[in-house]
Design a protein around this motif. Structure first.
Motif, PDB file in Angstrom:
ATOM      1  N   ILE A 123       0.862  -1.181   0.000  1.00  0.00           N
ATOM      2  CA  ILE A 123       0.000   0.000   0.000  1.00  0.00           C
ATOM      3  C   ILE A 123       0.899   1.233   0.000  1.00  0.00           C
ATOM      4  O   ILE A 123       1.701   1.417   0.921  1.00  0.00           O
ATOM      5  CB  ILE A 123      -0.927   0.019   1.228  1.00  0.00           C
ATOM      6  CG1 ILE A 123      -1.832  -1.204   1.217  1.00  0.00           C
ATOM      7  CG2 ILE A 123      -1.763   1.300   1.245  1.00  0.00           C
ATOM      8  CD1 ILE A 123      -2.685  -1.353   2.467  1.00  0.00           C
ATOM      9  N   HIS A 124       0.766   2.038  -1.045  1.00  0.00           N
ATOM     10  CA  HIS A 124       1.596   3.238  -1.144  1.00  0.00           C
ATOM     11  C   HIS A 124       0.916   4.368  -0.365  1.00  0.00           C
ATOM     12  O   HIS A 124       0.068   5.089  -0.886  1.00  0.00           O
ATOM     13  CB  HIS A 124       1.768   3.645  -2.608  1.00  0.00           C
ATOM     14  CG  HIS A 124       2.593   4.883  -2.789  1.00  0.00           C
ATOM     15  ND1 HIS A 124       3.896   4.978  -2.386  1.00  0.00           N
ATOM     16  CD2 HIS A 124       2.273   6.089  -3.324  1.00  0.00           C
ATOM     17  CE1 HIS A 124       4.364   6.176  -2.661  1.00  0.00           C
ATOM     18  NE2 HIS A 124       3.397   6.873  -3.225  1.00  0.00           N
ATOM     19  N   CYS A 125       1.294   4.472   0.891  1.00  0.00           N
ATOM     20  CA  CYS A 125       0.694   5.480   1.764  1.00  0.00           C
ATOM     21  C   CYS A 125       1.760   5.916   2.774  1.00  0.00           C
ATOM     22  O   CYS A 125       2.208   5.110   3.587  1.00  0.00           O
ATOM     23  CB  CYS A 125      -0.525   4.916   2.484  1.00  0.00           C
ATOM     24  SG  CYS A 125      -1.390   6.120   3.531  1.00  0.00           S
ATOM     25  N   VAL A 126       2.173   7.166   2.681  1.00  0.00           N
ATOM     26  CA  VAL A 126       3.194   7.720   3.575  1.00  0.00           C
ATOM     27  C   VAL A 126       2.546   8.778   4.447  1.00  0.00           C
ATOM     28  O   VAL A 126       1.864   9.680   3.948  1.00  0.00           O
ATOM     29  CB  VAL A 126       4.366   8.329   2.777  1.00  0.00           C
ATOM     30  CG1 VAL A 126       5.429   8.870   3.728  1.00  0.00           C
ATOM     31  CG2 VAL A 126       4.958   7.299   1.827  1.00  0.00           C
ATOM     32  N   ARG A 127       2.750   8.650   5.752  1.00  0.00           N
ATOM     33  CA  ARG A 127       2.139   9.587   6.703  1.00  0.00           C
ATOM     34  C   ARG A 127       3.207  10.262   7.555  1.00  0.00           C
ATOM     35  O   ARG A 127       4.301   9.760   7.741  1.00  0.00           O
ATOM     36  CB  ARG A 127       1.174   8.846   7.641  1.00  0.00           C
ATOM     37  CG  ARG A 127      -0.062   8.267   6.979  1.00  0.00           C
ATOM     38  CD  ARG A 127      -0.897   7.536   8.014  1.00  0.00           C
ATOM     39  NE  ARG A 127      -2.099   6.954   7.466  1.00  0.00           N
ATOM     40  CZ  ARG A 127      -3.288   7.560   7.441  1.00  0.00           C
ATOM     41  NH1 ARG A 127      -3.410   8.771   7.937  1.00  0.00           N
ATOM     42  NH2 ARG A 127      -4.347   6.954   6.926  1.00  0.00           N
ATOM     43  N   LYS A 128       2.825  11.421   8.093  1.00  0.00           N
ATOM     44  CA  LYS A 128       3.635  12.073   9.098  1.00  0.00           C
ATOM     45  C   LYS A 128       3.505  11.307  10.404  1.00  0.00           C
ATOM     46  O   LYS A 128       2.447  10.759  10.720  1.00  0.00           O
ATOM     47  CB  LYS A 128       3.184  13.524   9.317  1.00  0.00           C
ATOM     48  CG  LYS A 128       3.694  14.501   8.285  1.00  0.00           C
ATOM     49  CD  LYS A 128       5.181  14.743   8.465  1.00  0.00           C
ATOM     50  CE  LYS A 128       5.698  15.784   7.477  1.00  0.00           C
ATOM     51  NZ  LYS A 128       7.148  16.016   7.656  1.00  0.00           N
ATOM     52  N   LYS A 129       4.593  11.250  11.166  1.00  0.00           N
ATOM     53  CA  LYS A 129       4.574  10.603  12.471  1.00  0.00           C
ATOM     54  C   LYS A 129       4.480  11.654  13.567  1.00  0.00           C
ATOM     55  O   LYS A 129       5.120  12.687  13.497  1.00  0.00           O
ATOM     56  CB  LYS A 129       5.848   9.775  12.682  1.00  0.00           C
ATOM     57  CG  LYS A 129       5.978   8.588  11.775  1.00  0.00           C
ATOM     58  CD  LYS A 129       7.139   7.701  12.186  1.00  0.00           C
ATOM     59  CE  LYS A 129       8.457   8.413  12.023  1.00  0.00           C
ATOM     60  NZ  LYS A 129       9.594   7.481  12.287  1.00  0.00           N
ATOM     61  N   VAL A 130       3.666  11.351  14.586  1.00  0.00           N
ATOM     62  CA  VAL A 130       3.584  12.217  15.763  1.00  0.00           C
ATOM     63  C   VAL A 130       3.648  11.340  17.000  1.00  0.00           C
ATOM     64  O   VAL A 130       3.233  10.187  16.988  1.00  0.00           O
ATOM     65  CB  VAL A 130       2.285  13.055  15.775  1.00  0.00           C
ATOM     66  CG1 VAL A 130       2.274  14.052  14.636  1.00  0.00           C
ATOM     67  CG2 VAL A 130       1.050  12.168  15.718  1.00  0.00           C
ATOM     68  N   LYS A 131       4.193  11.876  18.081  1.00  0.00           N
ATOM     69  CA  LYS A 131       4.234  11.134  19.329  1.00  0.00           C
ATOM     70  C   LYS A 131       2.824  11.030  19.907  1.00  0.00           C
ATOM     71  O   LYS A 131       1.984  11.907  19.715  1.00  0.00           O
ATOM     72  CB  LYS A 131       5.158  11.844  20.335  1.00  0.00           C
ATOM     73  CG  LYS A 131       6.625  11.768  19.975  1.00  0.00           C
ATOM     74  CD  LYS A 131       7.135  10.354  20.065  1.00  0.00           C
ATOM     75  CE  LYS A 131       8.640  10.287  19.835  1.00  0.00           C
ATOM     76  NZ  LYS A 131       9.390  10.996  20.874  1.00  0.00           N
ATOM     77  N   LYS A 132       2.554   9.967  20.649  1.00  0.00           N
ATOM     78  CA  LYS A 132       1.251   9.798  21.261  1.00  0.00           C
ATOM     79  C   LYS A 132       0.947  10.974  22.176  1.00  0.00           C
ATOM     80  O   LYS A 132       1.779  11.395  22.970  1.00  0.00           O
ATOM     81  CB  LYS A 132       1.198   8.500  22.061  1.00  0.00           C
ATOM     82  CG  LYS A 132       1.065   7.261  21.193  1.00  0.00           C
ATOM     83  CD  LYS A 132       0.873   6.023  22.026  1.00  0.00           C
ATOM     84  CE  LYS A 132       0.660   4.803  21.128  1.00  0.00           C
ATOM     85  NZ  LYS A 132       0.475   3.580  21.913  1.00  0.00           N
TER      86      LYS A 132
END
Length: 225
Positions: A123-132
Motif C-alpha cells: 500500500i503506497h501510503c506515507v504519513r507524518k509521524k507524531v508522538k502519542k
C-alpha cells in the motif's frame, strides 16, 4: 545471440548448484527460491518497511546494512512512516548466478551469488509521524531529529532500530501515532519491484550455513489494478 545467452545462463545455474551442493547435498535452486519467497522475504520486507533495520542485521552484509540504516535515519529526520503491510510476494525469478570460477573455495566463503527479482504488493501510503498525545505538527519530526543529531545521534539510532533507550523501554514505531497522509493513499496498491543478491556463508563457530543479503535494491513500481 539469445540462444547463446540461454545456454550460458543455464551453465551458470548448473555451476552454481554444483558449488552450493558441496556443503549442502540436497540444495536445489527451485527449492531455495520457494523457501525464500514463502518464508524469508515476508519477514525481511516486514522488518524493512517497519524500519527495524537492527533486527535485519544478521541477514545483511555490512554495506547493505549501513545503507538501509542511513535511509531509515533519513525517514526519521523527515518525520514520515510508510505503510508496513506486505500484501503479497509475487513473480519471483532468479535472474542470475554469479560463479567465482575454478578458483572458488566454498569452505573459504566463495559461494555463488544468487540474484533474485520479485514483486511486493504494498500500500503506497506515507504519513507524518507524531508522538502519542501530541498534535501532528509537521515540524515535530524535524525538530526531534535535529535534537537527536545535536545529542550525538545515539538516541536517533536507538529509535530507528527499535532498540531499548536509556530508560530500558523499546522506543520505536509502536509508540508513535500516524498523522496526515503526505504521499499516496490508503487504497493506492502498488506492485513494487525489488532485486536482492544473496550469498551463502559458512559459520565455523556454529558449523552452519547461513544466507546473507549482499545487495538490496528497489527497482520501481507499477499500479496494481
Amino acid at each position: 545471440s539469445s540462444v547463446y545467452d540461454t545456454l550460458t545462463a543455464e551453465s551458470e545455474f548448473a555451476a552454481a548448484s554444483r558449488q552450493l551442493r558441496v556443503l549442502d547435498p540436497d540444495f536445489t535452486l527451485e527449492g531455495w527460491k520457494s523457501d525464500v519467497v514463502h518464508h524469508t522475504l515476508p519477514n525481511i520486507m516486514k522488518l524493512f518497511l517497519e524500519g527495524r533495520i537492527q533486527e535485519l542485521k544478521p541477514w545483511l552484509g555490512e554495506a547493505v546494512y549501513n545503507r538501509l540504516a542511513a535511509e531509515g535515519r533519513a525517514r526519521k529526520k523527515e518525520g514520515v512512516k510508510m505503510d508496513t503491510n506486505v500484501l503479497a510476494i509475487m513473480n519471483a525469478e532468479i535472474l542470475a548466478c554469479e560463479v567465482e570460477g575454478a578458483s572458488a573455495n566454498v569452505e573459504r566463503g566463495d559461494d555463488p551469488i544468487i540474484l533474485l527479482h520479485f514483486m511486493c504488493q504494498q500500500i503506497h501510503c506515507v504519513r507524518k509521524k507524531v508522538k502519542k498525545g501530541e498534535k501532528g505538527d509537521p515540524r515535530d519530526g524535524e525538530a526531534e531529529a535535529a535534537g537527536d543529531e545535536k545529542d550525538g545521534g545515539g538516541d536517533a539510532k536507538a529509535e530507528d532500530e527499535g532498540v531499548a533507550g536509556e530508560d530500558g523501554n523499546s522506543r520505536n514505531y509502536f509508540e508513535e501515532e500516524l498523522g496526515e497522509i503526505v504521499e499516496g493513499s490508503e487504497d493506492d496498491i502498488r506492485a513494487n519491484s525489488y532485486v536482492i543478491a544473496f550469498q551463502r556463508e559458512y559459520n565455523e563457530e556454529r558449523m552452519e550455513l547461513n544466507w546473507k543479503i549482499v545487495d538490496f535494491r528497489f527497482n520501481g513500481a507499477i499500479a496494481y489494478l
